[in-house]
Design a protein around this motif. Structure first.
Motif, mmCIF file in Angstrom:
data_model
loop_
_atom_site.group_PDB
_atom_site.id
_atom_site.type_symbol
_atom_site.label_atom_id
_atom_site.label_comp_id
_atom_site.label_asym_id
_atom_site.label_seq_id
_atom_site.Cartn_x
_atom_site.Cartn_y
_atom_site.Cartn_z
ATOM 1 N N LYS A 201 0.833 -1.202 0.000
ATOM 2 C CA LYS A 201 0.000 0.000 0.000
ATOM 3 C C LYS A 201 0.869 1.254 0.000
ATOM 4 O O LYS A 201 0.572 2.223 -0.703
ATOM 5 C CB LYS A 201 -0.931 0.001 1.211
ATOM 6 N N ALA A 202 1.954 1.231 0.783
ATOM 7 C CA ALA A 202 2.858 2.372 0.814
ATOM 8 C C ALA A 202 3.454 2.610 -0.564
ATOM 9 O O ALA A 202 3.605 3.753 -1.002
ATOM 10 C CB ALA A 202 3.962 2.145 1.849
ATOM 11 N N SER A 203 3.759 1.533 -1.261
ATOM 12 C CA SER A 203 4.301 1.653 -2.611
ATOM 13 C C SER A 203 3.280 2.304 -3.544
ATOM 14 O O SER A 203 3.619 3.168 -4.345
ATOM 15 C CB SER A 203 4.691 0.273 -3.143
ATOM 16 N N TYR A 204 2.024 1.883 -3.433
ATOM 17 C CA TYR A 204 0.975 2.490 -4.259
ATOM 18 C C TYR A 204 0.774 3.964 -3.905
ATOM 19 O O TYR A 204 0.573 4.797 -4.789
ATOM 20 C CB TYR A 204 -0.350 1.729 -4.097
ATOM 21 N N LYS A 205 0.819 4.282 -2.617
ATOM 22 C CA LYS A 205 0.652 5.675 -2.196
ATOM 23 C C LYS A 205 1.813 6.524 -2.710
ATOM 24 O O LYS A 205 1.630 7.662 -3.116
ATOM 25 C CB LYS A 205 0.544 5.777 -0.667
ATOM 26 N N THR A 206 3.012 5.961 -2.690
ATOM 27 C CA THR A 206 4.161 6.670 -3.240
ATOM 28 C C THR A 206 3.956 6.918 -4.724
ATOM 29 O O THR A 206 4.209 8.009 -5.231
ATOM 30 C CB THR A 206 5.458 5.860 -3.011
ATOM 31 N N GLU A 207 3.477 5.914 -5.417
ATOM 32 C CA GLU A 207 3.203 6.046 -6.852
ATOM 33 C C GLU A 207 2.131 7.108 -7.098
ATOM 34 O O GLU A 207 2.246 7.911 -8.024
ATOM 35 C CB GLU A 207 2.767 4.691 -7.418
ATOM 36 N N ASP A 208 1.088 7.122 -6.245
ATOM 37 C CA ASP A 208 0.039 8.141 -6.365
ATOM 38 C C ASP A 208 0.620 9.545 -6.184
ATOM 39 O O ASP A 208 0.276 10.474 -6.915
ATOM 40 C CB ASP A 208 -1.058 7.910 -5.325
ATOM 41 N N ALA A 209 1.489 9.704 -5.188
ATOM 42 C CA ALA A 209 2.105 11.005 -4.930
ATOM 43 C C ALA A 209 2.971 11.430 -6.115
ATOM 44 O O ALA A 209 2.940 12.590 -6.536
ATOM 45 C CB ALA A 209 2.942 10.956 -3.648
ATOM 46 N N ILE A 210 3.723 10.496 -6.676
ATOM 47 C CA ILE A 210 4.567 10.808 -7.832
ATOM 48 C C ILE A 210 3.698 11.207 -9.016
ATOM 49 O O ILE A 210 3.980 12.191 -9.705
ATOM 50 C CB ILE A 210 5.475 9.611 -8.180
ATOM 51 N N THR A 211 2.613 10.480 -9.251
ATOM 52 C CA THR A 211 1.707 10.796 -10.351
ATOM 53 C C THR A 211 1.104 12.179 -10.161
ATOM 54 O O THR A 211 1.027 12.973 -11.095
ATOM 55 C CB THR A 211 0.591 9.732 -10.453
ATOM 56 N N PHE A 212 0.688 12.488 -8.939
ATOM 57 C CA PHE A 212 0.132 13.806 -8.634
ATOM 58 C C PHE A 212 1.154 14.894 -8.937
ATOM 59 O O PHE A 212 0.844 15.906 -9.581
ATOM 60 C CB PHE A 212 -0.293 13.860 -7.164
ATOM 61 N N LEU A 213 2.382 14.698 -8.497
ATOM 62 C CA LEU A 213 3.430 15.691 -8.730
ATOM 63 C C LEU A 213 3.757 15.818 -10.220
ATOM 64 O O LEU A 213 3.994 16.926 -10.719
ATOM 65 C CB LEU A 213 4.691 15.317 -7.945
ATOM 66 N N GLU A 214 3.752 14.713 -10.937
ATOM 67 C CA GLU A 214 4.011 14.756 -12.372
ATOM 68 C C GLU A 214 2.925 15.542 -13.094
ATOM 69 O O GLU A 214 3.211 16.314 -14.012
ATOM 70 C CB GLU A 214 4.096 13.336 -12.947
ATOM 71 N N LYS A 215 1.671 15.371 -12.686
ATOM 72 C CA LYS A 215 0.574 16.127 -13.295
ATOM 73 C C LYS A 215 0.727 17.615 -13.027
ATOM 74 O O LYS A 215 0.516 18.438 -13.923
ATOM 75 C CB LYS A 215 -0.781 15.627 -12.764
ATOM 76 N N GLN A 216 1.088 17.956 -11.788
ATOM 77 C CA GLN A 216 1.283 19.362 -11.451
ATOM 78 C C GLN A 216 2.427 19.954 -12.267
ATOM 79 O O GLN A 216 2.339 21.084 -12.756
ATOM 80 C CB GLN A 216 1.569 19.525 -9.944
ATOM 81 N N LEU A 217 3.484 19.194 -12.439
ATOM 82 C CA LEU A 217 4.620 19.649 -13.231
ATOM 83 C C LEU A 217 4.231 19.815 -14.692
ATOM 84 O O LEU A 217 4.613 20.787 -15.344
ATOM 85 C CB LEU A 217 5.788 18.666 -13.102
ATOM 86 N N ALA A 218 3.437 18.900 -15.224
ATOM 87 C CA ALA A 218 2.978 18.998 -16.611
ATOM 88 C C ALA A 218 2.141 20.255 -16.817
ATOM 89 O O ALA A 218 2.269 20.942 -17.836
ATOM 90 C CB ALA A 218 2.178 17.752 -16.995
ATOM 91 N N ILE A 219 1.295 20.578 -15.839
ATOM 92 C CA ILE A 219 0.487 21.797 -15.927
ATOM 93 C C ILE A 219 1.390 23.022 -15.955
ATOM 94 O O ILE A 219 1.207 23.928 -16.772
ATOM 95 C CB ILE A 219 -0.505 21.860 -14.744
ATOM 96 N N LEU A 220 2.378 23.037 -15.077
ATOM 97 C CA LEU A 220 3.310 24.163 -15.040
ATOM 98 C C LEU A 220 4.110 24.270 -16.335
ATOM 99 O O LEU A 220 4.338 25.370 -16.852
ATOM 100 C CB LEU A 220 4.255 24.039 -13.850
#
Length: 105
Positions: free
Chosen positions: A76-95
């Motif tokens: 679960k921690a691995s999935y949550k880490t992946e979720d956080a990375i995906t969230f950050l990647e989306k924010q970076l793509a928007i920027l």
């Protein structure tokens, strides 16, 4: 191999630099940076809290059960880490897109 922590840190730094380098007024840039930082902080805090609660429940359920639950926790921690990375990647793509648009104008 790059660790996930390094990737998250790099993404945070990149997102911050993207906002800082955008050609907006200082107040607008600071407000954007504060908002994006708040969003990132909230998401990571939420995920960390959930994983911490799961670990506490697993620890309370006994040693044998804890060993079994620990495997689930790691997954679960691995999935949550992946979720956080995906969230950050989306924010970076928007920027990046906002910056790209500003460069073309």
């Amino acid at each position: 191999m790059i660790s996930k922590g390094t990737l998250i840190l790099g993404t945070l730094i990149g997102a911050g630099l993207g906002v800082l380098l955008a050609p907006d007024k200082g107040k607008i840039t600071r407000d954007k940076l504060k908002k994006e930082g708040g969003n990132i902080k909230d998401k990571i805090t939420e995920d960390f809290t959930e994983v911490t609660e799961d670990l506490s429940k697993a620890a309370a359920s006994g040693k044998d059960k804890f060993k079994e639950d620990l495997k689930g926790f790691a997954k679960k921690a691995s999935y949550k880490t992946e979720d956080a990375i995906t969230f950050l990647e989306k924010q970076l793509a928007i920027l990046k897109e906002k910056n790209r648009n500003l460069q073309h104008n």
